[in-house]
Scaffold this active site. Structure first.
Site, PDB file in Angstrom:
ATOM      1  CD  GLU A 102      45.957  38.972  29.722  1.00 59.59           C
ATOM      2  OE1 GLU A 102      45.686  37.755  29.592  1.00 59.59           O
ATOM      3  OE2 GLU A 102      45.785  39.615  30.781  1.00 59.59           O
ATOM      4  CG  ASP A 164      41.044  31.831  36.497  1.00 60.74           C
ATOM      5  OD1 ASP A 164      40.315  31.425  37.422  1.00 60.74           O
ATOM      6  OD2 ASP A 164      40.828  31.577  35.300  1.00 60.74           O
ATOM      7  CG  ASP A 200      36.555  39.301  43.005  1.00 64.68           C
ATOM      8  OD1 ASP A 200      37.481  38.554  42.623  1.00 64.68           O
ATOM      9  OD2 ASP A 200      35.485  39.423  42.366  1.00 64.68           O
ATOM     10  CE1 TYR A 243      36.300  39.663  37.165  1.00 65.40           C
ATOM     11  CE2 TYR A 243      37.278  40.755  39.070  1.00 65.40           C
ATOM     12  CZ  TYR A 243      36.857  39.607  38.432  1.00 65.40           C
ATOM     13  OH  TYR A 243      36.982  38.396  39.065  1.00 65.40           O
TER      14      TYR A 243
END
Length: 263
Positions: A102, A164, A200, A243
């Protein structure tokens, strides 16, 4: 960047052959952490975390056996966020070692705190759970980590959950799962290893599917639970994160995309 089918001389590292200066796939964000998280960071980071190699530094492969203190299958998670899925999946598979990557320090600090709660009865609500010892953390860019810290055929799995989407067309070049990156992932996976992506964002899902299917060393696997997934060397069952719950409530469906590295 679209030449993922190119052949290379034996012994050539695919990373040096494919990777040109690229546009980063991450955005700048605030990365402040609380005093308590800082205390946990100071205590645990020297053992469980490390900074990624600088892209311009000499390559030095990560010795996962020394870092984890054992020989076990290794799964790399690129973009672990706050580590909700990382922790749950590592708890479910104690025989697999997970390296979570990350960029943002705040997310890594939250994951460190969650790991700490599994072994320290004074730090939170996870009292009584089995201590988690099979997660290590790297702060840095996932492609740099793949390029400089892992060699060919070294990974049992690569997980990329909700990268992203960079929805604007002019930003699509910033998306992580481009042909060159998927080619590099295929090179780092051992035969039988798994690439597991989830998003998604419908347009990004279509792009990921197209890129993954075009990589000759990967074979698409049906994401529905069944014979294919039951025989895989790692779990592909993700916990539903906050999320994801928000995305579902907003009407977005989640695409699960799986490939297996061919022999």
């Amino acid at each position: 960047m679209g030449d993922h089918g190119r052949m290379h001389a034996p012994g050539t590292d695919v990373a040096s052959a494919y990777f040109l200066p690229r546009v980063t796939s991450v955005r700048a964000r605030r990365s402040t952490i609380s005093d308590k998280q800082q205390e946990t960071w100071d205590r645990l980071w020297p053992e469980l975390g490390r900074q990624a190699r600088d892209a311009d530094a000499p390559a030095e492969l990560l010795d996962t056996r020394a870092w984890f203190g054992r020989s076990a299958p290794v799964v790399l998670e690129i973009g672990c966020g706050t580590g909700t899925s990382t922790l749950a999946m590592a708890q479910a598979e104690p025989d697999i070692d997970v390296v979570a990557v990350e960029v943002y320090r705040r997310g890594l600090a939250q994951l460190l705190a969650a790991i700490d709660r599994t072994s320290n009865p004074d730090t939170g609500p996870d009292t009584g759970s089995t201590p988690v010892t099979n997660i290590r953390l790297i702060r840095g860019d996932g492609v740099d980590v793949l390029t400089h810290m892992f060699g060919p055929d070294s990974l049992t799995g690569v997980r990329v959950f909700f990268p992203d989407p960079w929805p604007k067309a002019r930003h699509h070049k910033r998306r992580l799962l481009q042909p060159a990156t998927v080619s590099l992932i295929a090179n780092r996976l051992r035969p039988g290893g798994v690439l597991h992506a989830a998003t998604d964002h419908a347009d990004y899902a279509d792009q990921i599917a197209e890129v993954g299917d075009a990589e000759p060393r990967l074979r698409r696997i049906c994401a529905d639970p069944g014979a294919d997934t039951a025989l895989l060397p790692m779990s592909v069952v993700r916990p539903v994160t906050k999320y994801e719950e928000k995305a579902q409530h907003a009407g977005s469906s989640v695409a699960e995309l799986l490939w297996e590295r061919t022999p």
